[in-house]
Design a protein around this motif. Sequence first.
Motif, PDB file in Angstrom:
ATOM      1  N   TYR A  71     -25.801  89.189  61.613  1.00 53.22           N
ATOM      2  CA  TYR A  71     -27.576  88.224  61.453  1.00 53.22           C
ATOM      3  C   TYR A  71     -26.431  86.191  60.771  1.00 53.22           C
ATOM      4  N   GLY A  72     -25.610  86.668  60.436  1.00 52.09           N
ATOM      5  CA  GLY A  72     -24.920  85.708  59.633  1.00 52.09           C
ATOM      6  C   GLY A  72     -24.487  84.428  61.203  1.00 52.09           C
ATOM      7  N   PHE A  73     -24.031  84.368  61.691  1.00 54.11           N
ATOM      8  CA  PHE A  73     -24.382  83.507  62.934  1.00 54.11           C
ATOM      9  C   PHE A  73     -25.591  83.510  63.659  1.00 54.11           C
ATOM     10  N   SER A  74     -26.253  83.856  62.656  1.00 51.26           N
ATOM     11  CA  SER A  74     -27.986  83.522  63.235  1.00 51.26           C
ATOM     12  C   SER A  74     -28.368  82.131  62.160  1.00 51.26           C
ATOM     13  N   LEU A  75     -27.866  83.209  61.003  1.00 51.65           N
ATOM     14  CA  LEU A  75     -28.076  82.213  60.194  1.00 51.65           C
ATOM     15  C   LEU A  75     -27.427  80.917  59.021  1.00 51.65           C
ATOM     16  N   ALA A  76     -26.302  80.689  60.125  1.00 52.54           N
ATOM     17  CA  ALA A  76     -25.148  79.076  59.756  1.00 52.54           C
ATOM     18  C   ALA A  76     -25.610  78.429  60.524  1.00 52.54           C
ATOM     19  N   PHE A  77     -25.609  78.950  62.753  1.00 56.31           N
ATOM     20  CA  PHE A  77     -25.959  77.764  63.414  1.00 56.31           C
ATOM     21  C   PHE A  77     -26.532  78.540  64.089  1.00 56.31           C
ATOM     22  N   GLY A  78     -27.677  79.031  63.759  1.00 55.38           N
ATOM     23  CA  GLY A  78     -29.084  79.067  64.842  1.00 55.38           C
ATOM     24  C   GLY A  78     -29.658  77.263  65.206  1.00 55.38           C
ATOM     25  N   SER A  79     -31.175  77.672  64.940  1.00 52.95           N
ATOM     26  CA  SER A  79     -32.171  76.863  65.243  1.00 52.95           C
ATOM     27  C   SER A  79     -32.122  76.218  64.032  1.00 52.95           C
ATOM     28  N   ASP A  80     -32.665  75.077  63.932  1.00 51.88           N
ATOM     29  CA  ASP A  80     -32.932  74.327  62.366  1.00 51.88           C
ATOM     30  C   ASP A  80     -34.227  75.449  61.845  1.00 51.88           C
ATOM     31  N   VAL A  81     -34.269  75.505  59.965  1.00 50.12           N
ATOM     32  CA  VAL A  81     -35.283  76.056  59.400  1.00 50.12           C
ATOM     33  C   VAL A  81     -35.059  75.169  58.625  1.00 50.12           C
ATOM     34  N   GLY A  82     -35.960  73.993  58.201  1.00 50.27           N
ATOM     35  CA  GLY A  82     -36.086  73.154  57.314  1.00 50.27           C
ATOM     36  C   GLY A  82     -34.442  72.650  56.218  1.00 50.27           C
ATOM     37  N   THR A 150     -24.167  86.482  52.636  1.00 51.97           N
ATOM     38  CA  THR A 150     -25.743  85.948  52.987  1.00 51.97           C
ATOM     39  C   THR A 150     -25.641  84.621  52.097  1.00 51.97           C
ATOM     40  N   VAL A 151     -25.683  84.853  50.854  1.00 54.44           N
ATOM     41  CA  VAL A 151     -26.763  83.574  50.072  1.00 54.44           C
ATOM     42  C   VAL A 151     -26.040  82.390  49.794  1.00 54.44           C
ATOM     43  N   VAL A 152     -25.053  82.202  49.544  1.00 52.69           N
ATOM     44  CA  VAL A 152     -24.061  81.239  49.680  1.00 52.69           C
ATOM     45  C   VAL A 152     -23.595  81.281  50.697  1.00 52.69           C
ATOM     46  N   TYR A 153     -22.355  81.475  51.675  1.00 54.82           N
ATOM     47  CA  TYR A 153     -21.644  81.457  52.565  1.00 54.82           C
ATOM     48  C   TYR A 153     -22.582  80.647  53.571  1.00 54.82           C
ATOM     49  N   PHE A 154     -23.137  81.746  54.003  1.00 57.45           N
ATOM     50  CA  PHE A 154     -23.941  81.241  55.520  1.00 57.45           C
ATOM     51  C   PHE A 154     -24.991  79.809  55.339  1.00 57.45           C
ATOM     52  N   PRO A 155     -25.637  79.672  53.921  1.00 62.68           N
ATOM     53  CA  PRO A 155     -26.352  78.547  54.357  1.00 62.68           C
ATOM     54  C   PRO A 155     -25.813  77.080  54.475  1.00 62.68           C
ATOM     55  N   VAL A 156     -24.950  77.513  53.097  1.00 60.41           N
ATOM     56  CA  VAL A 156     -23.574  75.882  52.910  1.00 60.41           C
ATOM     57  C   VAL A 156     -23.616  75.498  53.882  1.00 60.41           C
ATOM     58  N   ALA A 157     -22.820  76.825  54.946  1.00 59.19           N
ATOM     59  CA  ALA A 157     -22.431  76.765  56.478  1.00 59.19           C
ATOM     60  C   ALA A 157     -23.068  75.773  57.491  1.00 59.19           C
ATOM     61  N   HIS A 158     -24.216  76.056  57.272  1.00 57.99           N
ATOM     62  CA  HIS A 158     -25.872  75.660  57.902  1.00 57.99           C
ATOM     63  C   HIS A 158     -25.919  74.142  57.435  1.00 57.99           C
ATOM     64  N   TRP A 159     -25.835  73.913  56.124  1.00 59.70           N
ATOM     65  CA  TRP A 159     -25.952  72.532  55.785  1.00 59.70           C
ATOM     66  C   TRP A 159     -24.825  71.054  55.816  1.00 59.70           C
ATOM     67  N   VAL A 160     -23.479  72.116  56.568  1.00 57.08           N
ATOM     68  CA  VAL A 160     -22.637  71.026  56.719  1.00 57.08           C
ATOM     69  C   VAL A 160     -22.565  71.217  58.122  1.00 57.08           C
ATOM     70  N   LEU A 382     -21.437  77.486  42.377  1.00 66.10           N
ATOM     71  CA  LEU A 382     -21.065  77.854  41.459  1.00 66.10           C
ATOM     72  C   LEU A 382     -22.988  78.554  40.223  1.00 66.10           C
ATOM     73  N   VAL A 383     -23.620  78.422  40.517  1.00 65.83           N
ATOM     74  CA  VAL A 383     -24.275  78.955  39.184  1.00 65.83           C
ATOM     75  C   VAL A 383     -25.648  80.407  40.631  1.00 65.83           C
ATOM     76  N   VAL A 384     -24.997  80.355  41.773  1.00 62.33           N
ATOM     77  CA  VAL A 384     -25.221  81.292  42.595  1.00 62.33           C
ATOM     78  C   VAL A 384     -24.838  82.581  42.557  1.00 62.33           C
ATOM     79  N   SER A 385     -22.935  82.020  42.355  1.00 62.17           N
ATOM     80  CA  SER A 385     -22.186  82.978  42.010  1.00 62.17           C
ATOM     81  C   SER A 385     -22.726  83.674  40.750  1.00 62.17           C
ATOM     82  N   ALA A 386     -22.411  82.931  39.608  1.00 65.51           N
ATOM     83  CA  ALA A 386     -22.496  83.559  38.618  1.00 65.51           C
ATOM     84  C   ALA A 386     -24.104  84.136  38.299  1.00 65.51           C
ATOM     85  N   VAL A 387     -25.003  84.220  38.804  1.00 69.36           N
ATOM     86  CA  VAL A 387     -25.515  85.177  39.384  1.00 69.36           C
ATOM     87  C   VAL A 387     -25.717  86.066  39.688  1.00 69.36           C
ATOM     88  N   LEU A 388     -25.526  86.275  40.835  1.00 72.23           N
ATOM     89  CA  LEU A 388     -24.583  87.695  41.082  1.00 72.23           C
ATOM     90  C   LEU A 388     -24.102  88.465  40.924  1.00 72.23           C
TER      91      LEU A 388
END
Length: 450
Positions: A71-82, A150-160, A382-388
């Motif tokens: 699922y990682g490639f889809s979360l990072a580089f699939g069609s944009d969601v929001g 899953t919750v940090v790298y894949f989303p951030v890769a999509h942002w950037v 920083l925040v999400v990693s600390a929470v995890l």
Amino acid sequence: MPPGITTLAADTPTLSAANTGFMLICSALVMLMTPALAFFYGGMVRVKSTLNMLMMSFISLGIVTILWVLYGFSLAFGSDVGSILGWSSDYVGLSGIGVTQLWDGYTIPVYVFAVFQLMFAVLTPALISGALADRVKFTSWALFITLWVTVVYFPVAHWVWGAGGWLYEMGVIDFAGGTAVHINAGAAALGVILVIGKRVGFKKDPMRPHSLPLVMLGAGLLWFGWFGFNAGSWLGNDDGVGAVMFVNTQVATAAAMLAWLGYEKLRHGSFTTLGAASGAVAGLVAITPSGGAVSPLGAIAVGAIAGVLCAMAVGLKYRFGYDDSLDVVGVHLVGGVAGSLLVGLFATGGVQSDAKGLFYGGGLDQLGKQAVGVFAVLAYSLVVSAVLAFLLDRTIGMRVTEDDEISGIDQGEHAETAYDFSGAGGGAALRTAGSAQGSTAAARTKKVDA
């Protein structure tokens, strides 16, 4: 790194064997960076932690590869969601991708783009591991990688980098990963170490690198692999941008190494091999986001500034009391921030994009965009990693026992040692000795200097 873009039918590209071959080579070079990082980190720890440090990098090759396909490639580089995530059912399991299907707007297959990006995803959590040396359960580390990508790298890769990602649409320049890779990993490292605490004996016991030749080998292989990391991020070289990035990678790395060594000589009186290796890595980190946007002279400035800043930053852990074992915060976070912000000063507007930095008549506009990208990724990671880390620490526990930490995490977590000095049968003898040492760990705390 250019994300997928939609082209008009009349402009639809055709597959380029040259670009495809080039990108496969670059992908292999980036893959090499993970075991190179393992050597670099492995030489910097004490002998009793060598294998664990190697494994903390190496296991990322297994975990992240499977997650990327599922699922990682889809979360990072699939069609944009929001503007936050991607999602494409065809990318789930890589099951709906044609063998000759091209990445939108480019002359390479989707499979090639996916595997190139996979190697970035593998390397990034491995970078975090250097901050956690000597004290983290291997099972907990493996689970942390799973959750973090899953919750940090894949989303951030999509942002950037993802088409529609909010930082990409804003115009933030990150050629090959200053924000998505280095700031992301450095901020995560800081978040985790603030939760799990210091090593036993931090600031009291000697914790010197056990093998500087291994450090230099790792640094050299990282430098080599980084050409694929950076030059490949243009996804081809039809217009020469990848060649500019290749040159700037070499130039900035050299400048940073010399700047670090100069600072070290003035501050501490010696030129050290560890300083040379660390300075080179600092330069590689800093040029990663900016190298496609600056000239070679700009690359010298980026490297030199980053070399000095990172050399200064590695001492902050002693001032503020956080135990960043192998200076991930000092090199990757500080180097990534420096390189990303310096785009706003040194971008020429004539290579990667039309955006110009302050020193080339562009005003503060690009610098402002870069700052938004830097601090958004830094804060989120920083925040999400600390929470995890907090959740894992409160459930399955993040740290090994104090006895295992003092006697050696290699024995406690892997039942092995990196070096056998006792000849035939030495492995069993060392395991027996390790058990005995664990029972008298408290008495040996002040003597650890392996």
